[in-house]
Motif scaffolding. Sequence first.
Motif, PDB file in Angstrom:
ATOM      1  N   MET A  38       0.279   0.374   2.352  1.00  0.00           N
ATOM      2  CA  MET A  38      -0.531   1.541   2.021  1.00  0.00           C
ATOM      3  C   MET A  38       0.340   2.487   1.199  1.00  0.00           C
ATOM      4  O   MET A  38       1.509   2.695   1.518  1.00  0.00           O
ATOM      5  CB  MET A  38      -1.043   2.232   3.280  1.00  0.00           C
ATOM      6  CG  MET A  38      -2.022   1.366   4.048  1.00  0.00           C
ATOM      7  SD  MET A  38      -2.888   2.222   5.391  1.00  0.00           S
ATOM      8  CE  MET A  38      -1.539   2.735   6.412  1.00  0.00           C
TER       9      MET A  38
ATOM     10  N   ILE B 186      -2.950  -0.808  -0.817  1.00  0.00           N
ATOM     11  CA  ILE B 186      -4.153   0.007  -0.633  1.00  0.00           C
ATOM     12  C   ILE B 186      -3.758   1.439  -0.944  1.00  0.00           C
ATOM     13  O   ILE B 186      -2.869   2.010  -0.314  1.00  0.00           O
ATOM     14  CB  ILE B 186      -4.723  -0.109   0.790  1.00  0.00           C
ATOM     15  CG1 ILE B 186      -5.154  -1.557   1.055  1.00  0.00           C
ATOM     16  CG2 ILE B 186      -5.903   0.848   0.963  1.00  0.00           C
ATOM     17  CD1 ILE B 186      -5.701  -1.798   2.441  1.00  0.00           C
TER      18      ILE B 186
ATOM     19  N   ASP C 227      -9.464   3.797   5.157  1.00  0.00           N
ATOM     20  CA  ASP C 227      -8.402   3.022   4.512  1.00  0.00           C
ATOM     21  C   ASP C 227      -7.508   2.342   5.549  1.00  0.00           C
ATOM     22  O   ASP C 227      -7.101   1.193   5.366  1.00  0.00           O
ATOM     23  CB  ASP C 227      -7.548   3.933   3.619  1.00  0.00           C
ATOM     24  CG  ASP C 227      -8.338   4.513   2.460  1.00  0.00           C
ATOM     25  OD1 ASP C 227      -9.220   3.816   1.935  1.00  0.00           O
ATOM     26  OD2 ASP C 227      -8.067   5.657   2.085  1.00  0.00           O
TER      27      ASP C 227
ATOM     28  N   ALA D 213      -6.900  -1.636   5.996  1.00  0.00           N
ATOM     29  CA  ALA D 213      -5.545  -2.208   6.019  1.00  0.00           C
ATOM     30  C   ALA D 213      -5.332  -3.053   7.270  1.00  0.00           C
ATOM     31  O   ALA D 213      -4.779  -4.160   7.194  1.00  0.00           O
ATOM     32  CB  ALA D 213      -4.506  -1.087   5.939  1.00  0.00           C
TER      33      ALA D 213
ATOM     34  N   ILE E  98      -6.080  -2.087  -4.171  1.00  0.00           N
ATOM     35  CA  ILE E  98      -7.446  -1.694  -3.828  1.00  0.00           C
ATOM     36  C   ILE E  98      -7.451  -0.178  -3.801  1.00  0.00           C
ATOM     37  O   ILE E  98      -6.619   0.438  -3.127  1.00  0.00           O
ATOM     38  CB  ILE E  98      -7.877  -2.255  -2.462  1.00  0.00           C
ATOM     39  CG1 ILE E  98      -7.856  -3.786  -2.481  1.00  0.00           C
ATOM     40  CG2 ILE E  98      -9.260  -1.729  -2.079  1.00  0.00           C
ATOM     41  CD1 ILE E  98      -8.133  -4.427  -1.136  1.00  0.00           C
TER      42      ILE E  98
ATOM     43  N   VAL F  94       0.041  -6.086   3.664  1.00  0.00           N
ATOM     44  CA  VAL F  94      -0.566  -4.849   3.181  1.00  0.00           C
ATOM     45  C   VAL F  94       0.470  -3.735   3.140  1.00  0.00           C
ATOM     46  O   VAL F  94       1.222  -3.537   4.089  1.00  0.00           O
ATOM     47  CB  VAL F  94      -1.745  -4.425   4.088  1.00  0.00           C
ATOM     48  CG1 VAL F  94      -2.339  -3.108   3.615  1.00  0.00           C
ATOM     49  CG2 VAL F  94      -2.804  -5.515   4.141  1.00  0.00           C
TER      50      VAL F  94
END
Length: 146
Positions: free
Chosen positions: A50, A23, A34, A38, A91, A48
Motif C-alpha cells: 500500500m 494499491i 483500500d 489489500a 490499483i 501487496v
Amino acid sequence: MVEAIWEKPALEEHIEIPKNVYIILDNAGEALIDVVLAEIMKRRGHEVIMVVRKESYEIDVLRDDLEAEGIEIMETQCSTPPVLHVDGFLIAKGIANLEACIERGGMESLHLFRAKCDVLARMFKVPKNAPVIISGSKVEQYLKGS
C-alpha cells in the motif's frame, strides 16, 4: 456506501492482475476499503504494497492512520502523487490518481473512479457520475480517440 460499493459499473474491463501489486491510498475516508482490498488480495496470493503520501494533501491517509497486518506500507518522500513513486502494477481510485498516471505515462494500472463531470462522461461514453473500472492502457486508447 453499500449501494455505491455494489453499483454495477457503466464501463468495466476485466484484466489479469499480476502477483505484485501496489494499491494507492489517498482519501482518508476511503482508506478502510483500500485496506480490505489489500487484505483480500494478500489472502489470494498477491504481494501487496500500500502506498501513502508522507505528507497529507488535503484529506489523505498517512502511514500512522493505517492498520494492515502483514501488508507492507510504502511512504512517498513528500506530498507528491503516490503514483509517481511506484514501479510496477498499481490499483488506484479517483480522478487525481488517474490524471497522475496519464501524466507519467506507460504504467500498468487498474483505475476505479466515477465520471463526475461532463468531460469524463463524454470521453468514456458513460452517464455522468457512473462508476468506471478501466486499465491504464484502455484509458490511453480513449485519449487517442479509439
